[in-house]
Design an enzyme around this catalytic site. Structure first.
Site, mmCIF file in Angstrom:
data_model
loop_
_atom_site.group_PDB
_atom_site.id
_atom_site.type_symbol
_atom_site.label_atom_id
_atom_site.label_comp_id
_atom_site.label_asym_id
_atom_site.label_seq_id
_atom_site.Cartn_x
_atom_site.Cartn_y
_atom_site.Cartn_z
ATOM 1 N N GLU A 43 0.850 -1.191 0.000
ATOM 2 C CA GLU A 43 0.000 0.000 0.000
ATOM 3 C C GLU A 43 0.882 1.236 0.000
ATOM 4 O O GLU A 43 1.780 1.377 0.829
ATOM 5 C CB GLU A 43 -0.931 0.045 1.208
ATOM 6 C CG GLU A 43 -1.794 1.296 1.178
ATOM 7 C CD GLU A 43 -2.948 1.301 2.149
ATOM 8 O OE1 GLU A 43 -3.899 2.056 1.901
ATOM 9 O OE2 GLU A 43 -2.904 0.577 3.147
ATOM 10 N N GLY A 45 1.041 5.086 0.705
ATOM 11 C CA GLY A 45 0.330 6.086 1.491
ATOM 12 C C GLY A 45 -0.279 5.465 2.729
ATOM 13 O O GLY A 45 -1.372 4.926 2.682
ATOM 14 N N SER A 51 -5.465 1.852 7.590
ATOM 15 C CA SER A 51 -5.662 0.835 6.547
ATOM 16 C C SER A 51 -4.644 -0.284 6.675
ATOM 17 O O SER A 51 -4.949 -1.436 6.365
ATOM 18 C CB SER A 51 -5.624 1.460 5.150
ATOM 19 O OG SER A 51 -4.386 2.059 4.903
ATOM 20 N N ASP A 68 5.499 5.293 2.575
ATOM 21 C CA ASP A 68 4.923 6.531 3.099
ATOM 22 C C ASP A 68 5.979 7.624 3.058
ATOM 23 O O ASP A 68 7.140 7.378 3.401
ATOM 24 C CB ASP A 68 4.403 6.344 4.526
ATOM 25 C CG ASP A 68 3.511 7.489 4.946
ATOM 26 O OD1 ASP A 68 2.311 7.456 4.599
ATOM 27 O OD2 ASP A 68 4.017 8.429 5.583
ATOM 28 N N GLN A 85 6.767 8.188 -3.467
ATOM 29 C CA GLN A 85 6.320 7.146 -4.377
ATOM 30 C C GLN A 85 6.787 7.357 -5.812
ATOM 31 O O GLN A 85 6.827 6.426 -6.600
ATOM 32 C CB GLN A 85 4.804 7.014 -4.353
ATOM 33 C CG GLN A 85 4.066 8.060 -5.160
ATOM 34 C CD GLN A 85 2.589 7.818 -5.206
ATOM 35 O OE1 GLN A 85 1.885 8.287 -4.318
ATOM 36 N NE2 GLN A 85 2.108 7.113 -6.193
ATOM 37 N N ASP A 108 -2.643 4.913 -2.606
ATOM 38 C CA ASP A 108 -3.357 5.974 -1.907
ATOM 39 C C ASP A 108 -2.331 7.009 -1.443
ATOM 40 O O ASP A 108 -2.407 7.530 -0.354
ATOM 41 C CB ASP A 108 -4.136 5.385 -0.725
ATOM 42 C CG ASP A 108 -5.039 6.406 -0.044
ATOM 43 O OD1 ASP A 108 -5.368 7.431 -0.675
ATOM 44 O OD2 ASP A 108 -5.425 6.175 1.116
ATOM 45 N N HIS A 111 -1.595 11.276 -4.693
ATOM 46 C CA HIS A 111 -2.764 11.645 -5.512
ATOM 47 C C HIS A 111 -2.375 12.539 -6.692
ATOM 48 O O HIS A 111 -3.245 13.091 -7.360
ATOM 49 C CB HIS A 111 -3.869 12.335 -4.711
ATOM 50 C CG HIS A 111 -4.237 11.658 -3.435
ATOM 51 N ND1 HIS A 111 -4.064 10.310 -3.197
ATOM 52 C CD2 HIS A 111 -4.783 12.149 -2.310
ATOM 53 C CE1 HIS A 111 -4.487 10.016 -1.991
ATOM 54 N NE2 HIS A 111 -4.927 11.114 -1.423
ATOM 55 N N ASP A 138 -8.238 7.916 -5.539
ATOM 56 C CA ASP A 138 -8.134 9.374 -5.625
ATOM 57 C C ASP A 138 -7.682 9.874 -6.992
ATOM 58 O O ASP A 138 -6.816 10.734 -7.098
ATOM 59 C CB ASP A 138 -7.225 9.902 -4.511
ATOM 60 C CG ASP A 138 -7.740 9.491 -3.142
ATOM 61 O OD1 ASP A 138 -8.861 9.905 -2.802
ATOM 62 O OD2 ASP A 138 -7.047 8.744 -2.440
#
Length: 186
Positions: A43, A45, A51, A68, A85, A108, A111, A138
């Site tokens: 994942e 973000g 989450s 992150d 990212q 996520d 964006h 998003d």
């Protein structure tokens, strides 16, 4: 014992994926079959980690990795890598450090349409397993003609050729034509 639904798990950990966005209405259709499998997921973000907790409970056997911009850390079932990212060196490092088959990636992160595209191009081609699931959240920022989010300027807009929405629309046609012969669509 009855297993908790994605919605119940998400509400209990306080992730905005359920509380604000209501993604549980869609995600279980595509993810339920992975629930008891041994695989890795990524994942992008993590924010406050809600989450991450949700995925850890929902996928009881999966290794859970993350990226992150603000923090990196190890947790009992994986690693969250600190970084941007859109940094291909970071994405390569993440790819090299995940040994299991990656069956699920969810973006996520920033964006920002440019970051979403760069991340998708690298991860879809280099990390996601055949038949894996890539979810891009998003995407509404592709419609912003003049905006700012997380210190990034966003200048795309409706039908902009570099919009992640426009690019994925063209990919849908490519995938359909490659894997689903036109005769089967009629």
């Amino acid at each position: 014992m009855e297993r908790k639904s994605l919605k119940k798990i998400g509400l209990s950990v306080g992730t905005d994926k359920i509380r604000h966005h209501g993604y549980h209405r869609y995600y279980t259709t595509f993810l339920e079959h992975l629930r008891d499998m041994d695989f890795a997921m990524l994942e992008i973000g993590i924010e406050r980690g809600g989450s991450l907790k949700m995925w850890s409970e929902y996928f009881s056997r999966a290794e859970i990795y993350g990226i992150d911009i603000n923090k990196g850390f190890q947790h009992p079932r994986g690693i969250v890598f600190k970084g941007d990212q859109s940094d291909l060196d970071l994405l390569n490092e993440v790819n090299e450090n995940i040994e299991k088959e990656v069956r699920f990636i969810i973006d996520d992160g920033s964006h920002h349409p440019e970051h979403q595209l760069r991340t998708f191009n690298y991860l879809f081609g280099n990390m996601l397993s055949n038949g894996g699931i890539y979810i891009l959240e998003d995407t509404e920022t592709s419609y912003w003609s003049d905006g700012r989010l997380y210190k990034n300027k966003i200048r795309r807009g409706l039908k902009h050729p570099e919009s992640i929405v426009e690019i994925t629309k063209s990919l849908i046609s490519l995938v359909r034509d490659k894997w689903l012969p036109v005769e089967r669509c009629l």
